[in-house]
Design a protein around this motif. Structure first.
Motif: not given
Lengths: 724, 83
Positions: A30-34, A38-45, A55-62
């Protein structure tokens, strides 16, 4: 082997994080976008030979540039070009969720749609024809249940195929949304111009740029202007023409027309036999029945108070034991060093700087973990949205948001909280200005570390009305914090309120795994990021209170005095112990006065006499920057009383009550100053982290100290004038 | 008979169909992003204890917005002729 990048996009509450956790397990970063919070979450699959960074992008409606989250998501898709974007949809809320899908299709990202919560949809009597939906969208659609990891293998097989380029791109004619004749004509012209010039080619598709300009998307318009000012002006002119036309003929805005047509496109698809409802779509579900009680006009607020109070109880009482363990371990470590090392600056630094510093950092960990666990439960279950719903009317008056209430309560809205977890609780706020105002005002609340000082001064000067004063200060801190928030929102944080419009998601049981990951990753962030800075400041403060030491002559004088006492009285006699302690106390006071902090304290007398503080109080307040309870022990040292235990400071109280420099008026002035001046530096560091810049942290120190000084000076001077 | 009123004036459990969203900028965008567009059927599910914000039922889900945001949304409702 090169790892490919997968991005997860979707609405808040669509189960994006659950899917992310299911795909990556505990392998997360977990880090932050520069530049943004907003949190930037990354994980390995990993699966067989398929390796990917998710990369788990922030939840958005649009994908407009409405919020930081949307900007981040959009920039990521445009700049980092993920190999596949998994768009997760809430099957029970398909129409609204597809709104984002439309925009992803327009952005022409390689898409795979994951239709989540198929179980819920089924319970609600919905049937979804997945093959048909896939055919209409032109991209693979896979049913999943993220909570129980169902359907993930098939989903990832489709992702793998999409990543390998084995799938045909969607037929552009089929997924091109028509925005009505007027706009379509304009888009055609604009798209031609953009294609011919190669504007932002490779970053965005030409038609998408045109749509965004017509939608009046400021961020994109600026980007276009920067890339090609001349063409930008021409495109804007086209957009203005169509906007004028729409206003004249239909009394509406282009962005409204575009949204209408997107929803029209979605309705058009869904109508063609994709969804069938077996029951009335709007019938009430269990979740709605729960809401009838939990947001009831009378029962709702009472239950909410009970929930908030129990969170407070859980956070602070359950953490008491582990906090005492941490304290015991560090106390023991200090003792070991004390016995093992010879006296000197190194020993003093290790014990008072490093051990106290690390102990200070880790001492907050049980608190923060429990608070994040409680918040994760509230957030994941959907209750937090209801709290915001019920509290918004009140908090809005002060320019805040309904969700601010959590941060205020945890910080000391009920006396005895702590601003460190409080500041972190502000993370649940999604509106930037309201969030900043919350961050800057929660330290005014009556935190647990202020209580020993209150107990000391109120006990010494206002003993008859102790309970009333304590309660009064808690109430007053609410007033000050809320009014300060209002003032900030009218000045430095001026601006229209962030739109409130939000979902009340159906209640759900949080998943155990989700709670653990949530709690742990946030706590770890605190230890890693705040911890190092806190340790450094702790050592700095120690040095300020220690150096420069007393001159050799003065030191020798104290040693000589002690030797004389030792020679005159019998070893172990009471008189001798008392006198030795008295000399040691004076030596400590002299050393403190001689140190940098002491000199600052003396220098500050030139200003602080206005509010009735002498240098001793000044030093104690400087020490309080390390942690508020330090005010008591520093005051003890300054009054030559040696180490004073903050929990048992009655003798210090008596000493102050006798002192000519103190009076009830001075005590009141000191109480007010202490309650509202700069937050302790652990809080300050956390504010810097949460606000994303040190600027706000320094602002917090400056404005609260100024405010506290004006308040205490006012009270002291008026009191003097009235003859108290 | 059909009548057009502002969403703020709707009573609890009253049904209606959105006819216009008269606001541009961030708020308008947000309202539309959340699916409140003309033609959408809504039911007022309830109001917060202090009467504001209001909770709406829309396509089987619940949305909430402040009264001063609801002012921009025009709704068509059915009214009894007897009134």
């Amino acid at each position: 082997m090169l790892k490919i990048i997968l991005a997860l996009a979707g609405n808040p509450n669509a189960g994006k994080t659950t899917l992310f956790n299911a795909l990556t397990g505990a392998r997360q970063h977990v880090g932050n976008y520069p530049g943004v919070t907003v949190e930037r979450k990354e994980g390995d699959y990993h699966k067989d030979d398929f390796n990917a960074v998710v990369v788990d992008l922030p939840g958005t409606y649009s994908l407009t540039a409405y919020s930081e989250e949307e900007v981040v998501a959009r920039d990521f898709l445009a700049n980092e070009k993920p190999a596949v974007v998994i768009n997760i949809l809430d099957a029970a809320n398909l129409e609204r969720n597809l709104y984002l899908t439309c925009q992803l299709l327009e952005l022409k990202v390689p898409l795979v749609v994951a239709l989540n919560m198929m179980d819920v949809a089924k319970d609600r009597g919905m049937e979804i024809d997945i093959d048909k939906l896939s055919a209409f969208l032109g991209v693979p659609v896979l049913p999943i249940v993220a909570r129980s990891s169902r359907g993930l293998d098939d989903l990832m097989a489709a992702v793998k195929a999409q990543a390998a380029g084995r799938l045909a791109p969607p037929d552009p004619a089929k997924v091109r949304i028509s925005y009505g004749d007027d706009i379509d004509q304009t888009l055609l012209t604009m798209t031609g111009l953009i294609r011919d010039s190669g504007l932002l080619k490779g970053k965005y598709p030409a038609r998408w740029i045109a749509v965004k300009i017509v939608e009046n998307d400021e961020m994109l318009i600026n980007e276009v202007k920067a890339a090609d000012p001349e063409l930008g002006a021409r495109l804007l002119h086209e957009a203005e023409l169509v906007a004028e036309h729409l206003m004249q003929t239909f009394d509406t805005y282009p962005e409204a027309v575009i949204a209408d047509h997107r929803y029209g496109f979605i309705k058009g698809i869904l109508k063609r036999g994709i969804i069938t409802h077996r029951y009335d779509e709007n019938r009430l579900y269990t979740s709605d029945r729960i809401d009838k009680v939990l947001t009831n006009r009378f029962a709702g607020p009472l239950l909410m108070l009970a929930v908030l109070f129990s969170i407070y109880q859980i956070t602070f009482s359950l953490s008491a034991l582990p906090v005492s363990w941490v304290a015991a371990v560090f106390g023991w470590l200090g003792g070991v060093l004390d016995a093992g090392l010879t006296d000197g600056p190194l020993k003093s630094m290790l014990i008072s700087g490093v051990i106290d510093g690390v102990g200070g950092v880790l001492g907050f960990v049980p608190l923060i973990m429990l608070m994040f666990l409680c918040i994760a439960i509230l957030e994941d279950s959907g209750y937090l949205a209801r709290v915001a719903f019920m509290m918004d009317r009140i908090f809005r008056i002060f320019g805040l948001h309904g969700s601010s209430v959590m941060a205020f309560i945890v910080s000391g809205g009920i006396a005895g909280g702590c601003a460190v977890p409080g500041v972190m609780a502000a993370r649940t706020l999604r509106s930037p200005k309201e969030r900043m105002a919350t961050l800057l005002t929660v330290p005014f609340m009556n935190c647990g570390a202020k209580l020993p000082i209150m107990a000391l001064l109120i006990g010494a000067f206002f003993a008859e009305h102790q309970a009333m004063y304590m309660f009064g200060f808690t109430l007053f801190s609410w007033v000050v914090a809320l009014v300060a928030a209002k003032i900030l929102r009218l000045t430095v944080l001026r601006g229209a309120p962030t739109p409130f419009v939000m979902e009340l998601p159906p209640y759900r049981f949080p998943t155990f795994k989700g709670l653990l990951i949530h709690t742990w990753e946030r706590t770890w962030q605190y230890i890693k990021k705040a911890g190092t800075v806190i340790l450094a400041i702790s050592i700095l403060l120690w040095a300020m209170m220690t150096y420069p030491g007393l001159s050799p002559e003065k030191k020798a004088a104290f040693v000589q005095e002690k030797e004389q006492i030792s020679a005159r009285y019998k070893t172990g006699s009471e008189e001798r112990e008392r006198l030795l302690k008295e000399v040691e106390g004076r030596r400590g006071a002299a050393a403190l006065q001689h140190s940098i902090a002491g000199r600052i304290g003396v220098a500050l007398e030139k200003v602080t006499w206005l509010s009735g503080f002498d240098w001793r109080t000044n030093i104690a307040l400087l020490g309080g920057f390390a942690a508020k309870e330090v005010v008591v022990s520093t005051l003890g040292t300054a009054y030559s009383m040696g180490d004073v235990d903050p929990e048992a400071a009655a003798s210090l109280g008596q000493r102050l009550a006798r002192d000519a420099a103190w009076s009830p008026l001075v005590a009141l002035s000191a109480l007010l100053f202490m309650a509202f001046y700069a937050p302790c530096f652990v809080t300050v560091v956390c504010i810097a982290r949460e606000a994303g810049s040190w600027k706000w942290a320094f602002f917090s120190i400056g404005y609260s100290t100024t405010f506290a000084f004006i308040l205490s000076t006012g009270v002291y001077q008026v009191g003097r004038f009235l003859g108290f | 008979m059909l009548e057009r009123i502002s969403l703020r004036r709707m009573a609890k459990n009253q049904r209606g169909t959105i006819t216009a969203v008269k606001v541009a900028g961030d708020l308008g965008r947000r309202i539309r992003d959340m699916g409140l567009v003309p033609g959408t059927e809504i039911t007022v599910q309830g109001r917060a204890p202090l009467n504001d914000p209001v909770a709406l039922r829309i396509r089987g889900n619940t949305l909430t917005l402040r009264n001063n945001e609801a002012d921009f949304i025009e709704v068509e409702i059915e009214v009894d002729k007897a009134d």
